[in-house]
Design an enzyme around this catalytic site. Structure first.
Site, PDB file in Angstrom:
ATOM      1  N   ASP A  98       0.836  -1.191   0.000  1.00  0.00           N
ATOM      2  CA  ASP A  98       0.000   0.000   0.000  1.00  0.00           C
ATOM      3  C   ASP A  98       0.875   1.246   0.000  1.00  0.00           C
ATOM      4  OD1 ASP A  98      -2.267   1.846   0.664  1.00  0.00           O
ATOM      5  OD2 ASP A  98      -3.278  -0.085   0.943  1.00  0.00           O
TER       6      ASP A  98
ATOM      7  N   ARG B  28     -12.154   3.252  10.210  1.00  0.00           N
ATOM      8  CA  ARG B  28     -12.669   2.282   9.232  1.00  0.00           C
ATOM      9  C   ARG B  28     -12.461   0.853   9.720  1.00  0.00           C
ATOM     10  NH1 ARG B  28      -8.610   3.794   4.460  1.00  0.00           N
ATOM     11  NH2 ARG B  28      -6.656   3.187   5.414  1.00  0.00           N
TER      12      ARG B  28
ATOM     13  N   SER C 116      -6.725   3.898  -2.223  1.00  0.00           N
ATOM     14  CA  SER C 116      -6.909   2.465  -1.959  1.00  0.00           C
ATOM     15  C   SER C 116      -8.206   1.927  -2.528  1.00  0.00           C
ATOM     16  CB  SER C 116      -6.927   2.203  -0.458  1.00  0.00           C
ATOM     17  OG  SER C 116      -5.667   2.403   0.098  1.00  0.00           O
TER      18      SER C 116
HETATM   19  O1  LIG Z   1      -8.440   7.101   4.116  1.00  0.00           O
HETATM   20  C1  LIG Z   1      -7.241   7.343   4.115  1.00  0.00           C
HETATM   21  O2  LIG Z   1      -6.460   6.909   4.972  1.00  0.00           O
HETATM   22  C2  LIG Z   1      -6.702   8.278   3.048  1.00  0.00           C
HETATM   23  O3  LIG Z   1      -7.626   9.282   2.793  1.00  0.00           O
HETATM   24  C3  LIG Z   1      -6.450   7.534   1.786  1.00  0.00           C
HETATM   25  O4  LIG Z   1      -5.652   6.401   1.997  1.00  0.00           O
HETATM   26  P1  LIG Z   1      -5.986   5.004   1.347  1.00  0.00           P
HETATM   27  O5  LIG Z   1      -6.672   5.288   0.058  1.00  0.00           O
HETATM   28  O6  LIG Z   1      -4.635   4.386   1.139  1.00  0.00           O
HETATM   29  O7  LIG Z   1      -6.813   4.243   2.294  1.00  0.00           O
HETATM   30 MN   LIG Z   2      -3.829   2.429  -0.410  1.00  0.00          MN
HETATM   31 MN   LIG Z   3      -3.484   6.049   1.964  1.00  0.00          MN
END
Ligand SMILES: O=C(O)[C@H](O)COP(=O)(O)O
Ligand SMILES: [Mn+2]
Ligand SMILES: [Mn+2]
Length: 558
Positions: free
Chosen positions: A29, A214, A82
């Site tokens: 990532d 999340r 992501s």
């Molecule tokens: O939600 C997050 O942490 C960032 O806004 C984006 O990061 P991710 O797309 O790698 O989750």
């Molecule tokens: Mn990501």
């Molecule tokens: Mn990110």
């Protein structure tokens, strides 16, 4: 392919490649490719495994696109993320993503004709319209200009009292930029007030500390938001949101501002959510809105004490989870990401193991499978989540759970129970977002060690590996001018880039099980993340469906 309304998931055999190989699919990532300088943490870190893969170029190592149109975002200036990255990797096709769908619905005005808007507008006469979400122009979870259009559109269509609950960013945009975004919003709301709409900011807080957790990593984050947004209670009370953000920034950065509420002259919160109100969560991206959506929508809910559960009309900007149908009302229909590679593969006998730690777990499962939670077939799949550290910023523990993920993947490969072992290794991204360069270097080294563990296991079982990334982050930690030189702020300090980038990402294939002659084609120079699914299907011995983006590999006759 769909035929007479029926989808057949049977894949054709690949004419040259065998079935039955154990395949590791590794997603680093936040791991892009950029010029080697002191702000490129991947370059600075010791990453012998990833470096050795690069030596396989051009046949077994190359770069692919991971931003903009290649992943269904509105413009080529949109960095990858992501959600769109894993959607493309898993689905093998490019779908217009949430950001773009909301743009289109706002531009055509269709957003106001849909069921979702009609539903919330029933509250406009007697209740307040609350808008909750990330306030920035990052374009990853939400966009300020979309909020502005929605404010205008809703007020023109009868919303008389509007309260905005802002979450400051500093993660997809520069730290410190929240002040400007709040000022812009305040100006817009003042203009609405001139037109007779009672429009104000009601509460706020930093996205990583308030609301936007999340994958159920830490419900306290959502509770802090609930208290401020719904109950009108927070440790910090201000008369004005610009003042609030400026003051709270003295002790925290934008991502981590503590929760605050705006109060009137009697010290009373100006915008708690009460019976009869309407609520819209304005983020189009799912992962960091699902938890709040559950708290707002579910009758049975035991993750924290909600104290008071107002009877509201609630809609998401999008539906965030197609499987859970959450939320049940939404303003814009989400992309219909169907027939993902995961679904095809389980129908064709490929047993799959997927693993990451909590903060990225949904990336290799939910996003990979087209924003769908759960298994396609629990007999064929096993998803393992390693609990992430809670309540810290990841520069404090930059190794995160990389080695644990590596170990789980290794064991899954050696067990012989799986044909595909898929992981997300989070370090480059999660630590990159903190803006801590030293810690990000440690993070990249740890990620590289985890990759080694997986490749060693593949070596042992005669398998195949495919290593790639979902978007850039750790390879560039400073904001730059057009010629690529680092930018300084007005105090002469380096402007640290906490966000993702628009850089391409590497992809490497190899392992003792890779048939001789397999190499990257040279005729797909613009290949992107969506080309990976067909490639993986080939390595499992199948031809991808016709409408998938083309494979990146060919088998040369030796
Ligand atoms: O939600 C997050 O942490 C960032 O806004 C984006 O990061 P991710 O797309 O790698 O989750
Ligand atoms: Mn990501
Ligand atoms: Mn990110």
């Amino acid at each position: 392919m769909a035929s007479s309304g029926q989808v057949s998931f049977k894949l054709e055999d690949h004419p040259k490649l065998p079935k039955g190989k154990r395949i590791a699919v590794v997603v680093l990532d936040g791991w892009g490719e950029y010029k080697p300088d002191q702000y490129n943490c991947i370059h600075v870190a010791q990453t012998p495994t990833m470096d050795s893969l690069k030596q396989g170029a051009p046949d077994r190592w190359r770069l692919i696109r991971a931003h903009g149109n290649a992943v269904g975002l509105p413009t080529e200036d949109d960095m990858g993320n992501s959600e769109v990255g894993h959607n493309a990797l898993g689905a093998g096709r490019i779908f217009a993503q949430g950001a773009k769908l909301v743009d289109l619905a706002l531009a055509s005005g269709k957003i106001y004709d849909g069921e979702g808007f009609k539903y919330i507008s029933e509250s406009f006469e007697k209740g307040t319209l609350h808008l909750i979400g990330l306030l920035s122009d990052g374009g990853v979870h939400s966009r300020l200009d979309q909020l502005q259009l929605l404010l205008k559109g809703a007020s023109e269509r009868g919303a008389k009292r509007i309260r905005v609950h802002v979450l400051t960013d500093g993660r997809d945009v520069l730290d410190g930029s929240s002040v400007g975004f709040v000022e812009t919003l305040e100006n817009d709301l003042a203009k609405l007030r001139e037109k007779g709409v009672d429009a104000r900011i009601a509460s706020g807080g930093g996205r990583m500390y308030v609301t936007m957790d999340r994958y159920e990593n830490d419900w306290d984050v959502v509770k802090r938001g609930w208290d401020a947004q719904v109950l009108g209670e927070a440790p910090h009370k201000f008369k004005n949101a610009v003042e609030a953000v400026k003051k709270l920034r003295e002790n925290a950065n934008d991502q981590y501002l503590p929760p605050f509420v705006i109060v009137d002259d009697n010290n009373k919160a100006v915008g708690p959510i009460v019976d009869g109100d309407a609520v819209v969560t304005i983020n189009f991206r799912a992962d960091r809105m699902v938890m709040l959506a559950k708290a707002l929508e579910y009758q049975d809910f035991n993750k924290f004490d909600r104290v008071r559960v107002p009877k509201i009309r609630y809609a998401g900007m999008l539906q965030y989870d197609g499987e859970l149908k959450l939320p049940s009302r939404y303003l814009v229909s989400p992309p219909e990401i169907d027939r993902t590679s995961g679904e095809y593969l389980v129908h064709n006998g490929v047993r799959t193991f997927a693993c990451s730690e909590t903060v990225k777990f949904g990336h290799v499962t939910f996003f990979w499978n087209g924003n769908r939670s759960g298994y396609f077939n629990p007999q064929m799949e096993e998803y393992v989540e390693i609990p992430s550290d809670v309540g810290i910023t990841f520069n404090v523990q930059p190794k995160m759970k990389a080695l644990e993920i590596g170990e789980k993947a290794r064991d899954a490969i050696l067990s012989g129970k799986f044909d595909q072992v898929r992981v997300n290794i989070p370090n480059g991204d999660m630590v990159g977002h903190t803006g801590d360069i030293e810690a990000t270097v440690v993070a990249c080294k740890a990620a590289d060690e985890a990759v080694k563990m997986i490749l060693d296991a593949i070596e042992q079982v005669g398998g195949i590996y495919i290593v790639t990334a979902d978007h850039g982050n750790a390879e560039d930690m400073v904001k730059r001018n057009k010629s690529g030189e680092p930018l300084l702020d007005k105090n002469g300090d380096l402007q640290i880039l906490t966000s993702h980038t628009c850089q391409p990402v590497p992809i490497a294939i190899g392992g003792p099980g890779l048939a001789p002659g397999v190499r990257f084609r040279s005729d797909v120079p613009n290949g992107g993340l969506a080309n990976v699914a067909a490639t993986v299907m080939n390595l499992h011995g199948f031809v991808a469906p016709n409408d998938y983006e083309t494979t990146l590999i060919e088998v040369a006759d030796n």
